[in-house]
Design a protein around this motif. Sequence first.
Motif, PDB file in Angstrom:
ATOM      1  N   CYS A 204       0.833  -1.207   0.000  1.00 30.99           N
ATOM      2  CA  CYS A 204       0.000   0.000   0.000  1.00 30.99           C
ATOM      3  C   CYS A 204       0.869   1.259   0.000  1.00 30.99           C
ATOM      4  O   CYS A 204       0.595   2.215  -0.745  1.00 30.99           O
ATOM      5  N   GLU A 205       1.909   1.270   0.810  1.00 32.47           N
ATOM      6  CA  GLU A 205       2.788   2.437   0.869  1.00 32.47           C
ATOM      7  C   GLU A 205       3.500   2.642  -0.463  1.00 32.47           C
ATOM      8  O   GLU A 205       3.618   3.785  -0.944  1.00 32.47           O
ATOM      9  N   GLY A 208       1.125   4.100  -2.922  1.00 30.57           N
ATOM     10  CA  GLY A 208       0.451   5.327  -2.504  1.00 30.57           C
ATOM     11  C   GLY A 208      -1.030   5.116  -2.272  1.00 30.57           C
ATOM     12  O   GLY A 208      -1.838   6.034  -2.467  1.00 30.57           O
ATOM     13  N   ASN A 210      -4.372   3.665   0.201  1.00 31.09           N
ATOM     14  CA  ASN A 210      -4.805   3.632   1.592  1.00 31.09           C
ATOM     15  C   ASN A 210      -5.160   2.213   2.047  1.00 31.09           C
ATOM     16  O   ASN A 210      -5.592   1.371   1.249  1.00 31.09           O
ATOM     17  N   SER A 264      -0.817   1.781  12.844  1.00 29.11           N
ATOM     18  CA  SER A 264      -1.326   3.146  12.717  1.00 29.11           C
ATOM     19  C   SER A 264      -0.225   4.150  12.378  1.00 29.11           C
ATOM     20  O   SER A 264      -0.522   5.295  12.020  1.00 29.11           O
ATOM     21  N   SER A 265       1.037   3.710  12.471  1.00 27.76           N
ATOM     22  CA  SER A 265       2.155   4.580  12.091  1.00 27.76           C
ATOM     23  C   SER A 265       2.369   4.624  10.588  1.00 27.76           C
ATOM     24  O   SER A 265       3.083   5.503  10.089  1.00 27.76           O
ATOM     25  N   SER A 266       1.756   3.697   9.865  1.00 27.51           N
ATOM     26  CA  SER A 266       1.942   3.651   8.416  1.00 27.51           C
ATOM     27  C   SER A 266       1.267   4.838   7.740  1.00 27.51           C
ATOM     28  O   SER A 266       0.173   5.255   8.130  1.00 27.51           O
ATOM     29  N   THR A 267       1.890   5.348   6.705  1.00 21.67           N
ATOM     30  CA  THR A 267       1.288   6.449   5.934  1.00 21.67           C
ATOM     31  C   THR A 267       0.033   6.001   5.196  1.00 21.67           C
ATOM     32  O   THR A 267      -0.774   6.836   4.764  1.00 21.67           O
ATOM     33  N   SER A 268      -0.150   4.690   5.062  1.00 23.04           N
ATOM     34  CA  SER A 268      -1.323   4.166   4.353  1.00 23.04           C
ATOM     35  C   SER A 268      -2.529   4.004   5.268  1.00 23.04           C
ATOM     36  O   SER A 268      -3.653   3.857   4.788  1.00 23.04           O
ATOM     37  N   GLN A 270      -5.740   4.268   7.461  1.00 24.60           N
ATOM     38  CA  GLN A 270      -6.927   5.098   7.623  1.00 24.60           C
ATOM     39  C   GLN A 270      -7.872   4.366   8.570  1.00 24.60           C
ATOM     40  O   GLN A 270      -8.167   3.189   8.374  1.00 24.60           O
ATOM     41  N   GLN A 416      -4.324   4.955  17.811  1.00 24.87           N
ATOM     42  CA  GLN A 416      -4.248   5.721  16.567  1.00 24.87           C
ATOM     43  C   GLN A 416      -3.441   7.000  16.760  1.00 24.87           C
ATOM     44  O   GLN A 416      -2.601   7.360  15.921  1.00 24.87           O
TER      45      GLN A 416
END
Length: 440
Positions: A204-205, A208, A210, A264-268, A270, A416
Amino acid sequence: MKKKALSLLLVGAMAATLFAGCGSSSSDSNSSSGGSSSSTESSSSSSTSSDDSSSSSSSVDWDSIDVGSGDITIWAADNIADLTQTEADQFMADKGYDYTVTVEPVGEGDAASNVITDVEGAADIYGFAQDQLTRLVAAGAIQPLDDTFGAWVKDNNIDAAVDGVTVGDTLYAFPMSADNTWFMYYDKSVITDPTSLEQIVADCEAAGKNLYFNYDGWYAESFFFATGCTIEYTADDEGNYIDATIVIASDAGQVALQEMLDLSSSTSFQRSADAGSAVDYAVIMDGVWDENTISATLGDNMAATVLPSFVGSDGNTYTLKPFNGYKMYGIKPQTDAGKLKVCYELAQYLSDTDCQLDRFNEVGWGPSNLTALENDAITSDPVLGVVSEQFDWSVPQGVFPNEYWDIIKAMGDDAQNHTVSDDLGDYLQNIQDQLLALVS
């Protein structure tokens, strides 16, 4: 076993002893009900003792009851409201009853709160999720089934669904689905290994995209169940919580909470399970109710599978384990025997084979009905196949105090937002103490 006796105000030969079931009035509700009713049609209930724990109520000669005429309101989820109206109208036409049915869109997740807040103003028949049953019983806001309809439920549904509509020894509702769990939908053009949460996040990262994962009360437990933690409550026949086994303040609990923090630290990441508002995603943890929405978004690239595994902070591999549960139709306490008969028969009809198959064909809901489960369309459906496979090792949803969900949601907020205290053990001990305190 001591039970409540529900005295209904009936006509003629029915006298005042139609049932000897386990209903309770609003004056008997405790804090676990999450609220109290301002008015309840079961306010005339009285308490008696019974040594017979083998049945929930005495049988009634329903053929002798004159149904009369009137109005019946049903609360059904928005995506099946129109279908339910059509089915209810067909039932009335087939039976020749002089009742007008109005179906209003009210989600199963909101039903208990709405009913308990105003029992008198609530729908006569309402759909709700399994976790709300104990609150409804404690508040005297649901009609127990008599022996005739209770036996029908037992004979026509899978055993686990029967357990899901039972509190103590009493059956209270008609199961209408056996798919109340969640799993993983994903874009197979993006996700290279749907069995590994680490790889899913990396994919996912890199793309790009989510990854939607709700940390609210019904989802966050999956991390703790994965690592072997225990979260269980026991309620008596009246819906009072009398015991709990909560073991999350442990090494296993710390592994689970650390995984929530890492994800929850992942940029992906939500935090949501609402497919209708989700955007630009390659993964969403969701259920059968959103299959059509997700399919419209992902198209031919949509795939579904059981929940993935993750490598914990202790180096061991764990598989996420969600709740599994059921949706059902309940009936608010009735004072008129004729209307009660019609409500029983209508709720039975809406939960029988044909209507469960109608809901599958319309919105993909999985049946609890034994005959419907043998239908070729059900046995060959790929999404229901995922549900069936995951039910084998997911966690049956028992009874939970309403405040429980608030406490777990708050923990999800902390995970989160990374506002968990540095000492995970102390943090989890505080959560565990709160959960145990819900037992009176």
